[in-house]
Design an enzyme around this catalytic site. Structure first.
Site, PDB file in Angstrom:
ATOM      1  N   LYS A 220      -1.994  -8.935   3.190  1.00 27.11           N
ATOM      2  CA  LYS A 220      -3.363  -8.536   3.446  1.00 27.11           C
ATOM      3  C   LYS A 220      -3.432  -7.029   3.412  1.00 27.11           C
ATOM      4  O   LYS A 220      -2.382  -6.404   3.398  1.00 27.11           O
ATOM      5  CB  LYS A 220      -3.864  -9.113   4.783  1.00 27.11           C
ATOM      6  CG  LYS A 220      -2.996  -8.686   5.973  1.00 27.11           C
ATOM      7  CD  LYS A 220      -3.059  -9.456   7.275  1.00 27.11           C
ATOM      8  CE  LYS A 220      -4.291  -9.873   7.925  1.00 27.11           C
ATOM      9  NZ  LYS A 220      -4.249 -10.341   9.283  1.00 27.11           N
TER      10      LYS A 220
ATOM     11  N   HIS B 284      -4.123 -23.309   9.977  1.00 20.98           N
ATOM     12  CA  HIS B 284      -4.845 -22.138  10.488  1.00 20.98           C
ATOM     13  C   HIS B 284      -6.106 -22.594  11.239  1.00 20.98           C
ATOM     14  O   HIS B 284      -6.775 -23.527  10.807  1.00 20.98           O
ATOM     15  CB  HIS B 284      -5.232 -21.213   9.316  1.00 20.98           C
ATOM     16  CG  HIS B 284      -5.808 -19.910   9.767  1.00 20.98           C
ATOM     17  ND1 HIS B 284      -7.112 -19.778  10.186  1.00 20.98           N
ATOM     18  CD2 HIS B 284      -5.252 -18.687   9.893  1.00 20.98           C
ATOM     19  CE1 HIS B 284      -7.333 -18.521  10.548  1.00 20.98           C
ATOM     20  NE2 HIS B 284      -6.221 -17.835  10.371  1.00 20.98           N
TER      21      HIS B 284
END
Lengths: 381, 381
Positions: free
Chosen positions: B145, B261
């Site tokens: 990220k 997640h």
């Protein structure tokens, strides 16, 4: 971090309105945090690339106070962040922040580039009215139940309901593929019964079996239902995922209307300080994902939605969403015949009235009860 | 209603524990209503069939007070009502009652006939440790990220993380298939980078791309990821549906570990008076649906889970669920290096430590930062 290739996004924004708990300072901070959390999810001070800061991170478009401990923020996300797909769109709108208290998604607005990715309802209000040849009156729906009856017994019920003039006869949403009432036998028997009644009445009654089930089974059940003459499908997006409903809705080989059931979705709306607003969840998201009508528990039944919350849902089923057609609100959840005048006043004719168990209370002749239901609901037409 | 064919169910029960708001009388009434709402969903007085009353409707097995305005009820549902499939199991446990305030699903217990329908995690704790050849120490995970980086840039990050000794390198869960970072190119490039680092280090670092996406794309993305040498998948069941995760987990052609997640699941736990308990949602349901490890926001980060709630999750990842294997808890959500000793004390070695953005804060050399991370987490081994 290399800055070799720089971003050139369109600048189009996906806009989301949130209610945020807290005083003015907290609301402002929360709004800013949402912009980061829902996009880069990375400490802003560690991002060296100016184009990521400017083009990926969401922007607070406006903030206003709604009272001492509540504010409203409108946040704009770059359209491209949603990736043109429902799963990532939901993730941007409410993924991680669903876990943070005091944040409620109130509504959203898609730019054209994004809404064009979604077909929405195949039938919508207009299409369902065409199928039922019913132009202005409220539509009437009931369910075959209770669970525990055999497919043959449910078919018998369906036959009586169809003779009595119901527009839509649906499976109870708890009828799946249980050993005591297998999906395939049920769909075949109820389908036949409704077809037989249709021949007798000449009316276009539709049977909506519940195809909610495991990923691999959904398409198989939908196909079998279609072959058995089903007129639509019941699906619970809270159980299968909204994108799974969208997938079935978009399938040109399964081109039947979809009635969305709210099972397992309640936690999103139950606490008004957080979650997703009633209108957005039951109206906007259902429309975007291909439902043609959405069941919700109306005020005055076994559930606790207020009149305002039901109004919000009814409004959201027909609000402007560009090319995405309006769908039918289906107030339900312990409705009974006595409440029909009140429901008509509140929702108008643009609804599907769903009365389940109470239809059995009126008297022993179910077809007769249906006629009373129809007379009460459509008497003025 | 004909009583021609009578039910002969096994008598085996699916047991669910609920916390119910209200005084003793309200709790008792709520418990009774749940038995009806979650099964027949039909006025009890209108059911003539004694076998349906006795064999389909749930039973209150026990009720106790937990204080002035809270009670606990254990309800037994006939195993067959859940139909041997996840969607209907979830519906029985919490479908309609998700919409009623003051009801929280605390835990559930499946009879063998029902738990045998679920494969659960393919790898679980044991399998992931085998893949990583790491017997006792905490496992280390980080994410590529922020969103906005190109596949090439993310691959560069992954290479550095892998050289630094990370066990698992995952896609950020917001990386889907955006125009600025397409899934297929990302998976190929990051897969290659991690493989190159593996050759250099000789360590079995695993890359987990995020395959969360539209129904039809999931399998395609998973297959492409497998071909690109992925070592696992990230999936968000709140975005795709738990049954969709189960479907991927059960697919023998896609036999890789799954990291679940929590995106969009927060509304189920955020209000302790309703929804689903942390342990049940993140532990039990994730295990039942094939996750091998579950990410959750740990206390002390950007989110608000308490120590007790995190303890509940950690416990539920390894509690007795018959044949369903224990999975790894993955505390995350704004963790940083300084907190490692505290996290180790709290969770022990049976965890995957996920540190994302903060790994970039320690210094400019990411591989070096990873080594510090590893030293702090595994120093005692």
């Amino acid at each position: 971090m290399s800055s070799s290739c720089s971003l050139t996004l369109s600048g189009e924004l996906l806009k989301a309105v949130y209610h945020l708990s807290g005083d003015a300072g907290e609301v402002s901070l929360k709004a800013r945090n949402i912009c980061v959390e829902q996009t880069v999810e990375f400490p802003e001070d560690l991002i060296c690339r100016q184009d990521i800061k400017e083009q990926i991170i969401g922007r607070v478009l406006s903030i206003k106070s709604l009272g001492q401990d509540l504010g409203e923020a409108i946040i704009g996300y770059p359209a491209e962040v949603a990736g043109g797909e429902l799963t990532q769109l939901l993730n941007v709108l409410f993924g991680n922040i669903s876990i943070q208290p005091g944040i409620r998604l109130i509504s959203f607005e898609l730019p054209k580039s994004l809404s064009a990715k979604f077909k929405g309802p195949r039938f919508g209000r207009h299409g369902i009215r065409e199928l039922l040849r019913a132009e202005e009156r409220p539509l009437l729906c009931t369910a075959v139940k209770p669970m525990g009856l055999s497919p043959r017994e449910l078919a018998d019920l369906a036959y009586k309901f169809a003779l009595g003039g119901m527009d839509i006869i649906k499976d109870d949403h708890g009828l799946a593929n249980q050993v005591f009432c297998g999906f395939y036998e049920r769909v075949r028997r109820v389908g036949e019964a409704v077809a037989k009644a249709r021949e007798k009445t000449g009316e276009p009654c539709l049977y909506f079996p519940n195809i909610t089930g495991p990923f691999d089974e959904m398409e198989r059940r939908a196909t079998a239902a279609l072959d058995a003459g089903a007129g639509g499908f019941v699906m619970s997006p809270g159980l299968v995922g909204f994108d799974t409903m969208r997938r079935i809705a978009d399938d040109d080989c399964l081109a039947l209307p979809i009635l969305s059931h709210p099972a397992m979705l309640g936690s999103y709306t139950v606490d008004v300080r957080q979650g997703i607003s009633h209108g957005t969840l039951y109206g906007q998201i259902n429309r975007l994902t291909g439902a043609d009508a959405c069941i919700f528990p109306s005020f005055g039944g076994r559930f606790s939605f207020t009149e305002d919350e039901c109004r919000e849902i009814a409004d959201a089923t027909k609000s402007d969403m560009g090319e995405i057609a309006p769908i039918f609100p289906v107030p339900a959840g312990g409705m009974n015949l006595d409440r029909i005048p009140e429901l008509k006043r509140f929702y108008g004719n643009g609804m599907i009235l769903l009365i389940g168990g109470d239809l059995h209370r009126h008297g022993p002749d179910l077809s007769e009860n249906c006629k009373v239901f129809k007379q009460m609901a459509c008497g003025g037409d």
